[in-house]
Scaffold this motif. Structure first.
Motif, short mmCIF file in Angstrom:
data_model
loop_
_atom_site.label_atom_id
_atom_site.label_comp_id
_atom_site.label_asym_id
_atom_site.label_seq_id
_atom_site.Cartn_x
_atom_site.Cartn_y
_atom_site.Cartn_z
N VAL A 130 -10.25 13.86 3.04
CA VAL A 130 -8.94 13.31 2.70
C VAL A 130 -7.83 14.32 2.96
O VAL A 130 -6.84 14.02 3.64
CB VAL A 130 -8.91 12.82 1.24
CG1 VAL A 130 -7.53 12.27 0.89
CG2 VAL A 130 -9.99 11.76 1.01
N THR B 43 -4.12 6.95 0.95
CA THR B 43 -5.52 6.66 0.65
C THR B 43 -5.65 6.12 -0.76
O THR B 43 -6.45 5.21 -1.02
CB THR B 43 -6.37 7.93 0.82
OG1 THR B 43 -6.21 8.44 2.15
CG2 THR B 43 -7.84 7.63 0.59
N VAL C 202 -11.32 6.89 4.51
CA VAL C 202 -11.95 5.68 3.97
C VAL C 202 -13.44 5.66 4.32
O VAL C 202 -14.29 5.32 3.49
CB VAL C 202 -11.24 4.42 4.50
CG1 VAL C 202 -12.02 3.16 4.14
CG2 VAL C 202 -9.82 4.35 3.95
#
Length: 256
Positions: free
Chosen positions: A16, A75, A34
């Protein structure tokens, strides 16, 4: 998944954080993040253990969203929509979809809000779909313009609302596959949503889905939205906001 915190810390650092700057500045959907969240079981965090998920609930999902928002708001927005959609799917969806989510191979999203719904509050608008649903044999045609859809064109399916098929009141929910023919996502994202969250309008003019893609009873979707979706959206939204504020404060401190 008693180790979900450990898994989350690893994914945030490995997948991330490295793409967060590009996601925010260039508006790219955080596909790598993801995918990594799915591979470590975090997309299936709230799916029943019967289908391979961790079987956890809103407090754990809120923690994941808050910690993710400290690193990448986009996210976190995707996770918020996903977890809220999964609460519906895990209660009313097909065993196959639930298993795919648990396995980390399926990203879900919400397609509930619509354009031109008047001056009512945002939450009230979710209970007043204009989307029409017309059944012909085993097929239902949905016609609508859904706005503010997070992960539009990126999710694998959407929890979609329409007017009921055969009862006068309420609304009906459907699981609409993203690959359904004639489902259209404009190339330009909406201004709403964090950059990179792929928040956009989704058009169905119409889209055809199987009649057995219904989630819950005909006309019973308003109860699902009120008792499940909205509480999850509120709690997860508060968690995302708290995480984003911490990120902003850390960035401000770093620049000072």
């Amino acid at each position: 998944m008693s180790s979900y915190r450990t898994a989350l810390a690893e994914v945030l650092a490995r997948a991330v954080a490295p793409c967060a700057e590009v996601t925010g500045t260039e508006g790219r959907f955080p596909r790598g993040a993801v995918t990594a969240l799915g591979a470590t079981g975090l997309l299936g965090l709230t799916v029943s253990t019967e289908f391979g998920g961790a079987g956890l609930g809103l407090p754990e999902a809120a923690e994941v969203v808050a910690r993710t928002a400290r690193v990448c708001p986009a996210t976190a927005a995707v996770l918020r929509s996903h977890y809220a959609a999964v609460t519906v799917i895990d209660s009313h969806g097909s065993p196959w979809v639930r298993g795919e989510i648990a396995a980390g191979r399926h990203l879900a999203g919400l397609a509930l809000a619509e354009d031109d719904t008047g001056e009512q509050g945002a939450e009230a608008q979710l209970l007043m779909p204009r989307c029409t649903a017309v059944r012909s044999g085993g097929v239902v045609a949905l016609r609508a313009r859904k706005r503010g859809v997070v992960a539009a064109g990126e999710a694998d399916s959407y929890v979609w609302s329409s007017r009921p098929l055969g009862v006068p009141d309420g609304l009906t929910l459907w699981g609409v596959p993203a690959h359904a023919p004639d489902l259209f996502v404009p190339a330009r994202p909406d201004a709403a949503g964090p950059p990179g969250s792929a928040t956009s309008t989704v058009l169905a003019d119409p889209v055809l889905i199987p009649a057995d893609a219904r989630l819950g009873s005909d006309g019973g979707g308003d109860d699902i939205v009120l008792r499940t979706v909205l509480p999850w959206l509120r709690e997860l939204g508060a968690a995302a906001d708290a995480g984003t504020h911490r990120l902003a404060a850390a960035d401000s401190l770093a620049r000072s």
